[in-house]
Scaffold this active site. Structure first.
Site, PDB file in Angstrom:
ATOM      1  N   GLY A 265      43.460  47.686  45.509  1.00 48.42           N
ATOM      2  CA  GLY A 265      44.123  47.265  46.730  1.00 48.42           C
ATOM      3  C   GLY A 265      43.454  47.874  47.957  1.00 48.42           C
ATOM      4  O   GLY A 265      42.679  48.828  47.864  1.00 48.42           O
ATOM      5  N   CYS A 266      43.771  47.305  49.123  1.00 49.55           N
ATOM      6  CA  CYS A 266      43.154  47.757  50.368  1.00 49.55           C
ATOM      7  C   CYS A 266      43.618  49.176  50.714  1.00 49.55           C
ATOM      8  O   CYS A 266      42.811  50.054  51.006  1.00 49.55           O
ATOM      9  CB  CYS A 266      43.470  46.789  51.491  1.00 49.55           C
ATOM     10  SG  CYS A 266      45.212  46.381  51.660  1.00 49.55           S
TER      11      CYS A 266
END
Lengths: 351, 351, 351, 351
Positions: free
Chosen positions: A149-150
């Site tokens: 994920g970011c």
């Protein structure tokens, strides 16, 4: 030259994959998958692609897709890939999944935080967590990458060396994260309207954001123990960028003193000096999202607070590049034996 | 492989030249010129360049510079290049001037609008106005390019086909232009502060902006007559991008009717269909600066208003790319016989 | 003290009505109408109202509403009020309509531009166009106000004195308008998302925006003839504010000269010097939306271009205040005999 | 009716004082002090004030000023007021100081963090720290108010009840603060330019910001002991607003359990339920700066994390209102016996 398919090509992360891959010298995009825009020209959805991409969007016929391409990127809602993936498909193509379906090794944790029944738990063990700087060698041999994920990419890379080297107390870790609005996706919802986001800042999903267990799991591997942290995301009025500000107590050393700024800098350099996409800034500088925008860089730095014996670690990246599509391509490069930065040598765009 | 020097490398246009040229496969940057930051590391001024550019900034010793490089880009204040350039220098290196010093053929017009005495009027005739789509062949043979202004590139390309083909009355032309704030430069002035620009829009230099005579001169060549127009720039709260909205009366045809939308579309296509960096949008679409950001594209379209017998023409570009550094590199490519889009194949960054 | 009801209280214009009216010393809001949020607390929809407004939202039972209140504000979609209003209702309460239903005197023009069958054309003649500075006396006696549109208020007030005094050729009028994004409403649509609007500017509804005939009709009354103009709206990345830039040919005077800047300034002062909410700026200044934000002011100025014999007129207002809710309250004050600026003495908020 | 003078009327906080005071029913502004704009019309500096304020700016002749006014607001650089204030002046007028000169009781702490020699340490004891919700009674009787900083107002009010009631371990407190750009002032500096701030976020003055000791001192009084915390400010691309996200370990109770969400909510309500300008949000809601913009409100809420036994407290205010000018006027109201919210009943402006 390899053939590539994208499922979910019309979200923001999908759009960024297209931006990167159309200029990648070893790639041809064969499949622009989009449920919402089937049969529409891709360039009608994203007009930046006018006269660059001529193709139309296909629906997500994954059986047909794996016959056509060498690698499939899935930028899809949680649960989609877990619902369709199987061993047969994995024999025919590599999968790089930008969703969270195979990120968490513990399926119970996944099901608890995502409130979804996992449809292919037997594949979780096969997936490699695609944080290139940490799992580079495993990534090279896999056919299923769980692209991080970011928030997690930024949070983990920022704290990793100090957790790994036992410089900080891992359970004191507090991650205060700030994200641009593209992280909220392209859904037509009132809270994402221009006038609702502009000129404001807020926290959201306080103590309940799904990236929390992902950070805990990965940093737990580094710590050699289960850890439990606080993670608080915030929405910032800008298009791109994530900044994390992380706080942790320094571990007292055997001699009763605390690790110095110099010692900590050495550790960061040990882990990242040779990393193509991680930049440890000079002392006194702070990461700012503007300096990484449009690029695959993560900028890091830290401050030791001698008053509180805490270290404040900071990291900045572009959530759509190193936080999503850029890292996915970096993973693809590793898998197919391309130079790790092939097609990724973007200079950050400023201003 | 050619060697390049930049004078004025630390303004926004200079920074964009660096962003483009560091990845240009036929270029090595040898000289980062900056009066304000002499002896400082370039990457300390623009931290996006950290670990990308290792050089320091030099002062503007042009005599020494031309011994070192094949081409000099000047992103300097008005009057600088006119004050130092001469025939000797022009024999040693090519010059691509991003200032206005050699854009206007009539030195009186220059001195009137810029309120500067031109120091080398004898060189004006040697300069080629570097609007690649219009003066491509002349550019190839020159050693002095007057790189067009950001507003002018957009304004001229948008109206050029209809002026050239005498579809509109040139003296009815009104150009209402809107620019992002990077066009105002990096000077530390109160009107350019975040809080002064954000959440506001204004016109400025109404009926007196210096790009007016430049548009008039170039469109005058196309019209085959002197023309006199209105040009109004506006400051928009965004970093990059120029949008022009141009209004002109359609010329009545011999049969008493006015040119139709179809006829006009044909003319735009005739001029721009094969242009690498000009995109004539489909009917009903409007240019938006977001779709060209970070790229060298100009997006164009128009609407015929049958009620008023006017045509509304619209054009959008990135002021720092096609409006400055990108076009300068396009000119360089033409001069040195490189592929015109070499190093310029940026896909617009969205969002 | 009067009682007030709002139908459409949860749109942006409705929200602004509430912001103004809760502090209005002669008003009590009795009815927060909202189809979308019936039975929800108003302050849950607009959290700025927490602990200020305790009421819930009602549906739009207009029969009941007129029994309760002295005046009804309708901030509703086109066609709504025309569909429900009748003579009976008008006897029981005053109506101030922020939609376009009664703005155009020619029902055919309404039906053509809005593509809606008008359900109560017989009431159009009763309505007074609520541009207070122009129709003040008629407004005082009416029970049905057609509150002008945001673009139209700004466009008309900017040009009105010069049209009325026949200083300009009305059919050469070109209105290039720029609006903040709150003008697009609170609907959940992709084009209004933060990432789609931010860092971009575009024109929209070129030569086809519905405010065009409204401007033409009102300025036509001033001109004493039918007029036909160009109006082009643009979407600007900011929350509030409209700026219009208007171009027109000056009429040559009998002596062969053109009106001077001084003459024109006198005319503006003649019309607006005593107007509470119109500020004619000093020579050389330009209207900027930041200087009127949150207030009921319109700022105006102009430049005479002696090269082209055109005048460039500029006007700025807050689209939600003078362009909608503020003007509606100004109309209410006129109708009920309150001081015209009662509850409207907001100082513009800067920055 | 009292007479008021402002020294430093042309900074952003000074401008906000003017915005508030021109409509305050018991105030007349007699003195617009500004070193930078002496003899210029105030409305030429802040054009929102055109036709509202007719006065010119004076220099800072404080001897003359105290003869003219009842209260002096100083929105001046650190050290200014400490350098000129004395007992004589304090007899003639009340002083409300928006700088930090009299905020810290320990002059050594002041001199260490501000790197300025304090010129009137003998007056420090006379000053009352002007956080109205906490020191209301002392404020009423004072003639010297040290108006709290913007970050500190938000940070203290957010944590105060839980520190005071010993619910949290005060030395575990971490304040991660985010501020709009008006907090950086109106100085013409490159880092504050639109293009430098827009589309980016960064931390600054990490572990070294001057508001740290102010928070520590005030919360230390509440805790009944010296405390030492982390405070990290961040710059956010928006004009106004501060959001703080505060983390602290919950104190284990005698029975071995931790305080519940319900217990904590009761405590917040106990302290703030009757406070006019503090709004404790409903469970599950988060403070957002947009909901307080332009108003004197502070919005607060919290989340108990049962996994980590921490509480995450959040607070939002408008840095120029409750964080500066609004609170200063609230202090003035208290001193002069006006209703505490007189002239301060602004409804937050949204959007």
């Amino acid at each position: 030259m390899i053939n590539v398919g994208i499922i979910g090509a019309t979200g923001y992360a999908g759009g960024e994959l297209v931006r990167i891959l159309v200029n990648h010298p070893e790639v041809e995009i064969k499949w622009y998958g989009s449920r919402s825009y089937v049969d529409q020209k891709y360039a009608d959805v994203y007009r930046n692609m006018f006269e660059i991409v001529e193709d139309k969007c296909f629906d997500d016929n994954i059986e047909k897709l794996v016959e056509t391409v060498d690698v499939v990127f899935t930028a899809t809602p949680q649960g989609y890939l877990a619902g369709v993936l199987n061993e047969e498909l994995l024999k025919k193509a590599k999968f790089i999944d930008l969703s969270a379906d195979y990120r968490l090794k513990d399926v119970n944790v996944y099901e608890e935080w995502y409130q979804i029944k996992h449809k292919s738990p037997e594949l979780i063990e096969k997936a490699v967590y695609g944080l290139c700087e940490i799992n580079r060698e495993e990534i090279k041999g896999t056919n299923l990458v769980a692209n991080p994920g970011c928030y997690t990419t930024c949070s983990i890379l920022t704290a990793y060396p100090l957790v790994k080297e036992k410089i900080i107390e891992p359970n004191t870790l507090i991650v205060d994260a700030k994200s641009g609005t593209s992280g909220a996706g392209r859904g037509a919802k009132i809270p994402n309207l221009y006038c609702e986001v502009n000129e404001s800042i807020k926290a959201y999903k306080v103590a309940s954001h799904r990236h929390t267990p992902e950070i805990e799991e990965q940093l737990g591997y580094a710590a050699g123990e289960k850890i439990c942290i606080n993670f608080t995301p915030h929405l910032v009025p800008m298009n791109r960028g994530i900044l994390v500000t992380e706080y942790a107590n320094l571990k007292k050393k055997a001699d009763g003193t605390y690790p110095s700024s110099e010692e900590i800098r050495k550790i960061y350099n040990k882990y990242y000096k040779n990393e193509r996409f991680v930049r440890v800034l000079k002392e006194g500088e702070v990461p700012e999202t503007r300096w990484v925008e449009g690029s695959n860089y993560v900028d890091l730095n830290f401050v030791v607070d001698e008053r509180t014996h805490r270290v404040i670690m900071m990291g900045a990246l572009d959530n759509l590049v190193k936080g999503a599509a850029g890292q996915a391509v970096q993973n693809m490069n590793l898998i197919f034996g391309f130079k790790e930065d092939l097609g990724l040598n973007f200079v950050p765009v400023f201003p």
